[in-house]
Design a protein around this motif. Structure first.
Motif, mmCIF file in Angstrom:
data_model
loop_
_atom_site.group_PDB
_atom_site.id
_atom_site.type_symbol
_atom_site.label_atom_id
_atom_site.label_comp_id
_atom_site.label_asym_id
_atom_site.label_seq_id
_atom_site.Cartn_x
_atom_site.Cartn_y
_atom_site.Cartn_z
ATOM 1 N N ASP A 202 39.476 37.989 42.770
ATOM 2 C CA ASP A 202 39.268 39.013 43.794
ATOM 3 C C ASP A 202 38.042 38.638 44.615
ATOM 4 O OD1 ASP A 202 39.400 41.324 45.303
ATOM 5 O OD2 ASP A 202 38.274 42.519 43.864
ATOM 6 N N ILE A 203 38.221 38.558 45.909
ATOM 7 C CA ILE A 203 37.144 38.120 46.803
ATOM 8 C C ILE A 203 36.590 39.300 47.565
ATOM 9 C CG2 ILE A 203 36.567 36.643 48.774
ATOM 10 C CD1 ILE A 203 37.244 35.194 46.125
ATOM 11 N N ILE B 26 44.289 35.016 39.741
ATOM 12 C CA ILE B 26 43.857 35.387 41.094
ATOM 13 C C ILE B 26 42.434 35.919 41.036
ATOM 14 C CG2 ILE B 26 44.284 36.999 43.005
ATOM 15 C CD1 ILE B 26 47.305 36.749 42.295
ATOM 16 N N VAL C 204 32.870 35.915 44.211
ATOM 17 C CA VAL C 204 34.022 36.355 43.411
ATOM 18 C C VAL C 204 33.655 37.686 42.765
ATOM 19 C CG1 VAL C 204 35.454 35.822 41.397
ATOM 20 C CG2 VAL C 204 34.853 34.016 43.014
ATOM 21 N N PHE D 161 46.686 28.613 45.402
ATOM 22 C CA PHE D 161 47.975 29.018 45.968
ATOM 23 C C PHE D 161 47.754 30.237 46.847
ATOM 24 C CE2 PHE D 161 48.116 31.134 41.736
ATOM 25 C CZ PHE D 161 48.400 32.444 42.103
ATOM 26 N N GLU D 162 48.697 30.444 47.747
ATOM 27 C CA GLU D 162 48.542 31.459 48.783
ATOM 28 C C GLU D 162 48.485 32.868 48.192
ATOM 29 O OE1 GLU D 162 48.724 30.890 52.450
ATOM 30 O OE2 GLU D 162 48.019 29.012 51.599
ATOM 31 N N HIS D 163 47.458 33.586 48.566
ATOM 32 C CA HIS D 163 47.410 35.014 48.298
ATOM 33 C C HIS D 163 46.751 35.636 49.515
ATOM 34 C CE1 HIS D 163 46.004 38.895 46.843
ATOM 35 N NE2 HIS D 163 46.976 38.833 45.962
ATOM 36 N N THR D 164 47.306 36.758 50.007
ATOM 37 C CA THR D 164 46.875 37.264 51.309
ATOM 38 C C THR D 164 45.386 37.580 51.361
ATOM 39 O OG1 THR D 164 49.033 38.298 51.277
ATOM 40 C CG2 THR D 164 47.660 38.735 53.187
ATOM 41 N N ALA D 165 44.888 38.328 50.388
ATOM 42 C CA ALA D 165 43.503 38.792 50.512
ATOM 43 C C ALA D 165 42.536 38.019 49.629
ATOM 44 C CB ALA D 165 43.436 40.277 50.169
ATOM 45 N N ASP D 166 43.041 37.405 48.597
ATOM 46 C CA ASP D 166 42.164 36.829 47.594
ATOM 47 C C ASP D 166 42.472 35.345 47.400
ATOM 48 O OD1 ASP D 166 40.862 39.333 47.135
ATOM 49 O OD2 ASP D 166 42.716 39.999 46.227
#
Lengths: 487, 156
Positions: free
Chosen positions: B155-156, B153, B131, B5-10
């Motif tokens: 973290d990338i 979520i 990740v 699902f959409e997450h701006t940075a990750d």
């Protein structure tokens, strides 16, 4: 998943600042303040990040306001671009989420004595050599190995530890934020797991938004400041963006687990578990600070080793030493960190812990913590943009001390999610598109380039305009990428 | 099944499964798909066993993924098949956060699992995202219809 966008109040304070009043949520201790222009604020409203600015205002001991820079976007816990200062004497907390997993992720800028014209015939060879020499990408270790004892010393002293190996100079240290060493580092607070994860990663780039770029000075806005920084139009530079690699990620991860029960123990109400925190003056708080500072020192050593490899690559291709190429470090800034600093609150100088999560320190001229060379112009503030458009060098201004605890933005800020960016790149060759713009790009994976394509980011020029206008930092020079190495 | 699902940075990941153990298995598949996209190419060469306990089911899911990520990072092993058992919680633990429906209060959640895979080979397995961590932000494990849903979520 939260509801799309932000539906709370966002009141205009002035040309470049917006307020989320403390009355928005009952747990907020201070207002939220977001630095943004009219043009940027619409996109911000459509993001979850303003809610995160409000959430940070819950933290005990927070001073003045929960702040966000114009490159604000949705993070985890804190927004990216978030700034929060807490006072230990008022029950102030430290929150690992306010530093992030990539402790002391940051940027350094290296000059050369080459003009674009001189470099151009060698550019492809240099980018290839950088790509060959600098380890990047998923799960890739580096050429430098440190045993446990060496790693502990490296974490205690930062890049100075590399002096014996001839990989750092006094001038490099002088031009690194905090001299590349936070005294608060307690290597014994860093877990065995973190050491294991970081053992072979010092001197590696990583992936995601980390990069190594060859850039050229495109325009100079402040001649005097540029001269002091030894920058001039058409000069070739190298910019490096990386952090504390697996060691730092694990330090943060360990702390979040250790702090799971802390809010209950200390009676702290939090709207998001990622904001978990402990009083600075507590066992848990001090333990995290010792480990965080050790990871920050590791990150400075990592960027130092990346720079050493970049210097080597230039020397190999051009047949001259890095000293002959005058590849001197202009500055190195941290943009994920928490540090104790003196700031004026209600007319009094107080020692606060400033969390910067995707935000850059921007101390003005005359500040005692900046190198003597930059005392008259203000601290260099390095703002990487995207790999197709531009990056910026700014200089800290007095407004930052008055308005943002000595802070400016840290980048362009993402606009598209990684999924959306990859979708938009379907059927395209981002490397070829960049080549048409005059940028030679090398990446381990197509997806890496697709997710980091220029369109995924806000226009960094618009972000920098706000920082300049708000008097947080002023424009010195704009740099344009010509070579990109990514994970 | 899993989706992003959409997450701006990750990267946001949503997983659905018919049972809680299957949810944990699918969550692991989803995470490794983000790191090494060609999971079908991962051969069953090595098997690792895990036993973990946590303060609640959501934290247990997080700890399971954290553990797998740590193994990937330090041993360079990638996995494509997982078997998860969630034995009855031992009494005496402390519940943190909302107790899940049907879950006794003051009980620790326990996991016993195996992961099957092999040494990471970027040429065959593909290089996806590095990740950095599995975050607590918006972490959710809850029943949905006849089955279970998890969201987390990376973290990338």
């Amino acid at each position: 998943m939260p509801q799309e966008g932000f539906h709370g109040p966002l009141e205009r304070v002035d040309e470049c600042c917006w307020r989320i009043p403390r009355s928005y949520k009952p747990g907020m201790r201070v207002d939220g303040l977001i630095f943004a222009s009219e043009q940027l604020i619409d996109a911000i409203r459509n993001d979850h990040s303003p809610e995160q600015v409000a959430n940070v205002a819950y933290l005990p001991g927070i001073q003045y306001a929960s702040l966000a820079m114009p490159d604000i976007h949705w993070g985890y816990g804190f927004c990216i671009g978030g700034v929060c200062a807490t006072d230990p004497d008022q029950g102030g907390v430290i929150s690992p989420g306010g530093v992030g997993y990539d402790i002391n992720c940051g940027v350094r800028l290296i000059r050369t004595n080459l003009s674009l014209g001189e470099l151009k015939p060698h550019l492809k060879a240099i980018v290839d050599e950088l790509f060959r020499q600098v380890p990047a990408g998923v799960g890739r270790g580096g050429q430098y190995r440190f045993n446990r004892k060496e790693l502990r010393r490296l974490m205690a002293t930062g890049p100075r530890f590399l002096m014996d190996r001839g990989l750092v100079t006094e001038s490099d240290l002088e031009h690194t934020e905090a001299g590349g060493c936070l005294d608060a580092a307690e290597p014994d607070c860093v877990s065995e797991r973190a050491l294991e994860r970081g053992a072979d990663q010092c001197g590696t780039l990583g992936s995601g938004n980390h990069f190594l770029e060859v850039q050229v000075v495109d325009a100079v806005f402040d001649e005097a400041a540029a001269r002091t920084m030894s920058l001039e139009k058409d000069m070739v530079c190298v910019m490096i963006h990386s952090g504390s690699r697996g060691l730092g990620y694990q330090v943060c991860d360990d702390a979040l687990k250790q702090l799971r029960r802390a809010p209950e123990k200390y009676g702290i109400e939090l709207p998001d578990r990622q904001l978990v925190c402990a009083p600075i003056n507590s066992h848990e708080g001090r333990h995290y600070l010792g480990a965080m500072a050790a990871a920050a020192n590791y990150a400075w050593a990592n960027r130092q080793l990346l720079m050493a490899q970049a210097r080597d690559a230039f020397a190999t291709v051009l047949g001259r030493t890095w000293q002959q190429l005058q590849m001197n470090l202009i500055y190195d800034v941290a943009h994920n960190i928490a540090k104790p600093e003196w700031h004026e609150v209600d007319g009094q100088q107080r020692r606060l812990w400033v969390h910067r999560k995707g935000a850059t320190r921007a101390f003005p001229a005359g500040h005692p913590e900046i190198p003597s060379l930059y005392q008259k112009i203000g601290q260099p503030v390095l703002i990487p943009g995207d790999m197709g458009r531009a990056s910026w060098v700014l200089a800290g201004m007095p407004g930052s001390m008055e308005r943002s605890f000595g802070t400016a933005c840290h980048g362009a800020g993402r606009m598209l999610s990684r999924t959306a960016a990859a979708k938009q790149a379907q059927g395209r060759r981002i490397d070829q598109e960049l080549a048409q713009r005059g940028v030679i790009a090398r990446a381990r994976s197509w997806r890496g380039l697709a997710e980091e394509q220029p369109d995924a980011y806000k226009d960094v020029d618009l972000v920098v305009d706000v920082v300049h206008q708000a008097n947080l930092a002023r424009k010195v020079a704009r740099l344009r990428p010509i070579g990109v190495v990514k994970g | 099944m899993h989706e992003t699902f959409e997450h701006t940075a990750d990267i946001g990941i949503r997983v659905r499964a018919h049972s809680l153990p299957a949810l944990f298995e699918e969550a692991a598949v989803a995470m490794f798909s983000a790191i090494t996209p060609n999971l079908a190419e991962v051969r069953p060469v090595k098997e690792l066993a895990f036993r973990l306990s946590a303060e609640g089911t959501d934290y247990l899911l997080l700890d399971w993924l954290r553990e797998l990520l740590f193994v990937f990072e330090t041993q360079r092993l990638t996995f494509s098949h997982f078997t998860v058992r969630l034995p009855a919680p031992r009494p005496g633990g402390t519940q943190i956060g909302e107790p899940l429906p049907g879950e006794p209060e003051l009980a620790a959640a326990v996991l016993e699992a195996t992961a099957i895979g092999e040494a990471f080979d970027p040429d065959r397995h593909g290089e996806g995202n590095e990740v950095k961590a599995v975050t607590y932000h918006e972490l959710a494990v809850r029943p949905e219809g006849d089955g279970w849903l998890a969201e987390f979520i990376l973290d990338i």
